[in-house]
Scaffold this motif. Structure first.
Motif, PDB file in Angstrom:
ATOM      1  N   SER A   1       0.885  -0.871   0.102  1.00  0.00           N
ATOM      2  CA  SER A   1       0.279   0.120   0.112  1.00  0.00           C
ATOM      3  C   SER A   1       0.616   1.506  -0.062  1.00  0.00           C
ATOM      4  CB  SER A   1      -0.906  -0.300   1.106  1.00  0.00           C
ATOM      5  OG  SER A   1      -1.434  -1.075   1.526  1.00  0.00           O
ATOM      6  N   PHE A   2       0.397   2.602  -0.340  1.00  0.00           N
ATOM      7  CA  PHE A   2       1.057   3.316  -0.322  1.00  0.00           C
ATOM      8  C   PHE A   2      -0.363   4.064  -0.235  1.00  0.00           C
ATOM      9  CE2 PHE A   2       3.092   1.129  -4.902  1.00  0.00           C
ATOM     10  CZ  PHE A   2       4.172   1.481  -4.263  1.00  0.00           C
ATOM     11  N   THR A   3       0.469   5.361   0.706  1.00  0.00           N
ATOM     12  CA  THR A   3      -0.320   6.122   2.332  1.00  0.00           C
ATOM     13  C   THR A   3       0.800   7.580   2.044  1.00  0.00           C
ATOM     14  OG1 THR A   3      -1.796   7.019   2.626  1.00  0.00           O
ATOM     15  CG2 THR A   3       0.356   5.207   3.917  1.00  0.00           C
ATOM     16  N   THR A   4       0.006   8.480   2.762  1.00  0.00           N
ATOM     17  CA  THR A   4       1.397  10.124   2.368  1.00  0.00           C
ATOM     18  C   THR A   4       0.760  10.385   4.310  1.00  0.00           C
ATOM     19  OG1 THR A   4       1.255  10.614   0.107  1.00  0.00           O
ATOM     20  CG2 THR A   4       1.806  12.495   2.480  1.00  0.00           C
ATOM     21  N   VAL A   5       1.614  10.387   5.126  1.00  0.00           N
ATOM     22  CA  VAL A   5       1.858  11.055   6.433  1.00  0.00           C
ATOM     23  C   VAL A   5       0.232  12.098   6.163  1.00  0.00           C
ATOM     24  CG1 VAL A   5       1.991  12.110   7.631  1.00  0.00           C
ATOM     25  CG2 VAL A   5       3.553  11.098   7.159  1.00  0.00           C
ATOM     26  N   PRO A   6      -0.652  11.994   6.901  1.00  0.00           N
ATOM     27  CA  PRO A   6      -1.755  12.451   7.042  1.00  0.00           C
ATOM     28  C   PRO A   6      -1.358  14.424   7.567  1.00  0.00           C
ATOM     29  CG  PRO A   6      -2.054  10.990   8.094  1.00  0.00           C
ATOM     30  CD  PRO A   6      -0.820  10.602   7.859  1.00  0.00           C
ATOM     31  N   VAL A   7      -1.746  14.742   6.799  1.00  0.00           N
ATOM     32  CA  VAL A   7      -1.492  16.605   7.292  1.00  0.00           C
ATOM     33  C   VAL A   7      -2.237  17.817   6.800  1.00  0.00           C
ATOM     34  CG1 VAL A   7       1.236  16.040   6.996  1.00  0.00           C
ATOM     35  CG2 VAL A   7       0.020  16.964   4.953  1.00  0.00           C
ATOM     36  N   VAL A   8      -2.316  18.443   7.687  1.00  0.00           N
ATOM     37  CA  VAL A   8      -3.306  20.152   7.282  1.00  0.00           C
ATOM     38  C   VAL A   8      -2.360  21.036   7.397  1.00  0.00           C
ATOM     39  CG1 VAL A   8      -4.878  18.594   8.298  1.00  0.00           C
ATOM     40  CG2 VAL A   8      -3.424  20.471   9.689  1.00  0.00           C
ATOM     41  N   ASP A   9      -2.939  22.419   6.603  1.00  0.00           N
ATOM     42  CA  ASP A   9      -2.309  23.347   6.175  1.00  0.00           C
ATOM     43  C   ASP A   9      -1.560  23.973   7.778  1.00  0.00           C
ATOM     44  OD1 ASP A   9      -2.305  23.398   3.791  1.00  0.00           O
ATOM     45  OD2 ASP A   9      -4.292  24.319   3.738  1.00  0.00           O
ATOM     46  N   ASN A  10      -0.170  24.558   8.098  1.00  0.00           N
ATOM     47  CA  ASN A  10       0.278  25.028   8.941  1.00  0.00           C
ATOM     48  C   ASN A  10      -0.765  25.881   9.797  1.00  0.00           C
ATOM     49  OD1 ASN A  10       1.592  25.608  10.853  1.00  0.00           O
ATOM     50  ND2 ASN A  10       3.239  25.903  10.095  1.00  0.00           N
ATOM     51  N   PRO A  11      -1.222  25.794  10.724  1.00  0.00           N
ATOM     52  CA  PRO A  11      -2.348  27.367  11.228  1.00  0.00           C
ATOM     53  C   PRO A  11      -1.394  28.165  11.263  1.00  0.00           C
ATOM     54  CG  PRO A  11      -1.713  25.339  13.002  1.00  0.00           C
ATOM     55  CD  PRO A  11      -1.879  24.916  11.435  1.00  0.00           C
ATOM     56  N   ALA A  12       0.007  28.125  12.062  1.00  0.00           N
ATOM     57  CA  ALA A  12       0.856  29.433  11.862  1.00  0.00           C
ATOM     58  C   ALA A  12       0.901  30.496  11.037  1.00  0.00           C
ATOM     59  CB  ALA A  12       1.617  29.502  12.717  1.00  0.00           C
ATOM     60  N   GLU A  13       0.706  29.587   9.826  1.00  0.00           N
ATOM     61  CA  GLU A  13       1.565  30.808   7.929  1.00  0.00           C
ATOM     62  C   GLU A  13      -0.247  30.987   7.639  1.00  0.00           C
ATOM     63  OE1 GLU A  13       4.825  28.012   6.962  1.00  0.00           O
ATOM     64  OE2 GLU A  13       2.518  27.570   6.535  1.00  0.00           O
ATOM     65  N   THR A  14      -0.514  32.167   7.065  1.00  0.00           N
ATOM     66  CA  THR A  14      -1.006  33.361   6.537  1.00  0.00           C
ATOM     67  C   THR A  14      -1.143  32.605   4.887  1.00  0.00           C
ATOM     68  OG1 THR A  14      -0.998  35.409   7.947  1.00  0.00           O
ATOM     69  CG2 THR A  14      -1.948  35.524   5.680  1.00  0.00           C
ATOM     70  N   VAL A  15       0.186  33.110   4.649  1.00  0.00           N
ATOM     71  CA  VAL A  15       0.176  31.903   3.438  1.00  0.00           C
ATOM     72  C   VAL A  15       0.869  31.188   3.210  1.00  0.00           C
ATOM     73  CG1 VAL A  15       1.425  32.787   1.378  1.00  0.00           C
ATOM     74  CG2 VAL A  15       0.826  34.024   2.129  1.00  0.00           C
ATOM     75  N   LYS A  16      -0.105  29.822   3.114  1.00  0.00           N
ATOM     76  CA  LYS A  16       0.407  28.592   2.964  1.00  0.00           C
ATOM     77  C   LYS A  16       1.269  27.951   2.696  1.00  0.00           C
ATOM     78  CE  LYS A  16      -3.426  29.313   6.172  1.00  0.00           C
ATOM     79  NZ  LYS A  16      -3.105  28.618   7.371  1.00  0.00           N
ATOM     80  N   ALA A  17       2.659  27.857   2.715  1.00  0.00           N
ATOM     81  CA  ALA A  17       3.762  26.882   2.730  1.00  0.00           C
ATOM     82  C   ALA A  17       4.118  25.276   3.220  1.00  0.00           C
ATOM     83  CB  ALA A  17       4.829  28.230   2.348  1.00  0.00           C
ATOM     84  N   THR A  18       3.720  25.696   4.889  1.00  0.00           N
ATOM     85  CA  THR A  18       3.975  24.170   4.785  1.00  0.00           C
ATOM     86  C   THR A  18       3.059  23.652   5.544  1.00  0.00           C
ATOM     87  OG1 THR A  18       4.481  25.223   6.891  1.00  0.00           O
ATOM     88  CG2 THR A  18       6.140  25.528   6.581  1.00  0.00           C
ATOM     89  N   VAL A  19       2.894  22.342   5.843  1.00  0.00           N
ATOM     90  CA  VAL A  19       1.798  21.628   6.401  1.00  0.00           C
ATOM     91  C   VAL A  19       2.258  20.684   8.168  1.00  0.00           C
ATOM     92  CG1 VAL A  19       0.740  20.713   3.984  1.00  0.00           C
ATOM     93  CG2 VAL A  19       3.129  19.465   5.214  1.00  0.00           C
TER      94      VAL A  19
END
Length: 583
Positions: A397-415
């Protein structure tokens, strides 16, 4: 045999010497062809039989006429016969039954493993066959990661390999990729976990822009000395490699720190590996829903299926602008689809029945790899390949670490980690729980294990057990002792210290007459039938026979049953057997 020194100026392609044995499903290197016999000096019978025995697979039937195991036989090397001269009967056969003449196509053979499919490197799998061993050994680079990984590779345990693709630029034509002058960051990272019973495997992609805590990292310098690279809190994951001298061991430690999953080994390659590996297998089939014309990556593909290799394959796994929202997470999905296709190509008859492809792949794979010292020999890489080969592609199986947008950022660049899903997924991987429905182990073995738990159980006060720490968190043996004595009434128990070696799974070894004690302790600890190991008792500190409980890396804590169900995570996944088009 030197395949190129054939006499009369002839040249032989090494691939022409490999013949598929339908009985074993593996290739055999036919050294003593009729032509070779007429041009090379014969060896003694002892040398021939020793070579055949050492190269033959375990459990294979002996060759007809070969000496029995343990027998001693000495022969004088036969003189070269003139063409057409009758064959001299072997000693002891004169006047007896006429020996069976071998047909020219049935010459004696030396069996070598081709190795099957290697884990996979960066965004591909590589098979390093067990041939040209000395030559291939020199291709593989190793890094000493110290205590960050396992000290050896075990065929009998679950294992995790961190596959790291760096953005370091090597090789002709790669000037346009990566950061100029960079020592290489963790651009593409996949944690491959293979279950202990080889029924399933999970490939977990880790986003490069995931915010993590990078721990302090001991690294070995070229002069043999060691320095500790200070850790960083709240940094991008890709900084765990390359920056400030961090080596792959630092990336392994970062994965363990942030996921809790044990990382045993690593394999690392740069951009050039994608080009060489895909060329070695003759290209990889990919599919796109819409036509692609990406000016940045220079990827040009029509809608539908295509075959990519070399520069085009690298462009396919590197492009961001052609799929989804042009972000790293969408690129990861494309890479996972590429991996599944490459694994299907590697396990196809077109590759496995082509000696020349296997030879080319062995060269490309070993040159592309940097690995930890524990798996730094070609023979060990072959073992890794054969263990992965046991896993059905439908259960990879292939999957990705579950993530959400970084809430500390106004311009979303990291997770950042999705705390509602990530912990469950990490727990599943660490505990060998597949993301797919897999067949259970053979019924006979399962029944035998289940039978160990059936029967009478001794009273807790009659259970005599020595507790050893074999990979659990420090202090676990003492805490377990206190729990058993105070909470469960197992008063005849003692702390026996650290085990001689670490174990992936907790085990309980006992003598046949202690089976009722073993069943009681298994009930208390939540041990499965597979954890019970019938064997011999040992003498405890009072001189009385006792069982041995060894707490492995799977130990969850005193009072926590080992067979407690693992909650399944609801994550998006794909499997290696399915064809999927990138969109």
């Amino acid at each position: 045999m030197d395949a190129q020194r054939r006499g009369r100026g002839e040249q032989m392609d090494p691939a022409d010497q490999w013949v598929l044995n339908p009985n074993t499903g593996e290739y055999e290197l036919r050294l003593n062809t009729p032509a070779a016999q007429s041009r090379t000096a014969p060896r003694t019978a002892t040398a021939r039989s020793t070579t055949a025995r050492s190269a033959a697979p375990r459990g294979a039937a002996p060759r007809r006429g070969a000496p029995r195991e343990g027998a001693t036989r000495t022969e004088v090397p036969p003189q070269r016969r003139r063409r057409g001269a009758p064959e001299e009967p072997p000693p002891g056969r004169r006047g007896g039954r006429r020996p069976v003449q071998q047909k020219p196509g049935k010459a004696k053979k030396v069996l070598l493993w081709t190795g099957g499919t290697m884990a996979f490197v960066l965004v591909g799998v590589s098979a390093a066959g067990y041939f040209y061993l000395q030559h291939l050994e020199g291709n593989v680079s190793t890094t000493d990661v110290g205590s960050a990984g396992a000290s050896n590779f075990s065929k009998d345990e679950a294992f995790s390999v961190l596959i790291i693709g760096t953005d370091k630029r090597t090789g002709e034509g790669n000037e346009g990729y990566g950061d100029k002058g960079s020592s290489g960051h963790a651009d593409t990272t996949i944690l491959l976990h293979v279950a202990e019973d080889r029924s399933n495997a999970t490939a977990l992609s880790i986003p490069r822009d995931l915010i993590v805590n990078i721990p302090d990292c001991p690294t070995k310098l070229e002069d043999g000395s060691e320095k500790v690279v200070p850790g960083i809190r709240g940094a991008r994951f890709n900084r765990s490699l390359g920056e400030s001298g961090r080596d792959p061991g630092c990336t392994m430690r970062t994965v363990k720190e942030n996921t809790g999953i044990t990382v045993d080994h690593f394999m690392m390659a740069d951009f050039n590996a994608v080009k060489t590996l895909t060329t070695a297998v003759g290209g990889v089939d990919v599919c796109v829903e819409k036509a692609v014309n990406d000016k940045e990556s220079k990827l040009v593909l029509p809608a539908g299926e295509s075959t990519v290799e070399g520069e085009q394959a690298l462009a396919f796994v590197r492009t961001r602008k052609s799929f989804g929202n042009s972000g790293d997470l969408d690129r990861i999905k494309v890479q996972q689809q590429f991996l599944g296709s490459l694994m299907r190509k590697m396990s196809s008859g077109d590759t496995l029945t082509s000696p020349s492809k296997l030879l080319n792949l062995a060269e490309a794979a070993t040159k592309a790899l940097t690995v930890d010292q524990a798996i730094g020999r070609v023979s060990t890489l072959k073992d890794v390949a054969l263990e992965l080969k046991k896993v059905p592609t439908k259960n990879i199986s292939f999957t990705t670490v579950p993530v959400v947008d970084n809430p500390a950022e106004t311009v979303k660049a990291t997770v950042v980690l999705d705390d509602s899903k990530a912990p469950q997924l990490f727990d599943m991987i660490e505990n060998d729980v597949s993301l797919t429905e897999v067949k259970q182990q053979e019924k006979k073995e399962k029944d035998a294990q289940a039978a160990r738990l059936k029967g009478t159980k001794a009273a807790a006060s009659e259970v005599r057990v020595r507790i050893m720490n074999g990979g659990a968190v420090g202090g676990s043996a003492q805490k377990t002792l206190q729990y058993l004595q105070v909470e469960e009434g197992v008063t005849k128990s003692e702390n026996a210290g650290n085990a001689p070696a670490e174990l992936a799974r907790t085990t309980l070894e006992y003598a046949p007459d202690q089976a009722d004690q073993a069943r009681r302790l298994a009930d208390i600890m939540g041990l499965s039938g597979s954890a019970l190991k019938p064997g011999e008792s040992v003498t405890n500190s009072q001189g009385v026979p006792a069982m041995t409980l060894t707490l492995g890396k799977d130990f969850k804590g005193a009072g926590v049953k080992l067979n407690a169900p693992v909650e399944k995570a609801d994550v998006e996944k794909s499997t290696a057997d399915k064809v999927k088009c990138a969109s």
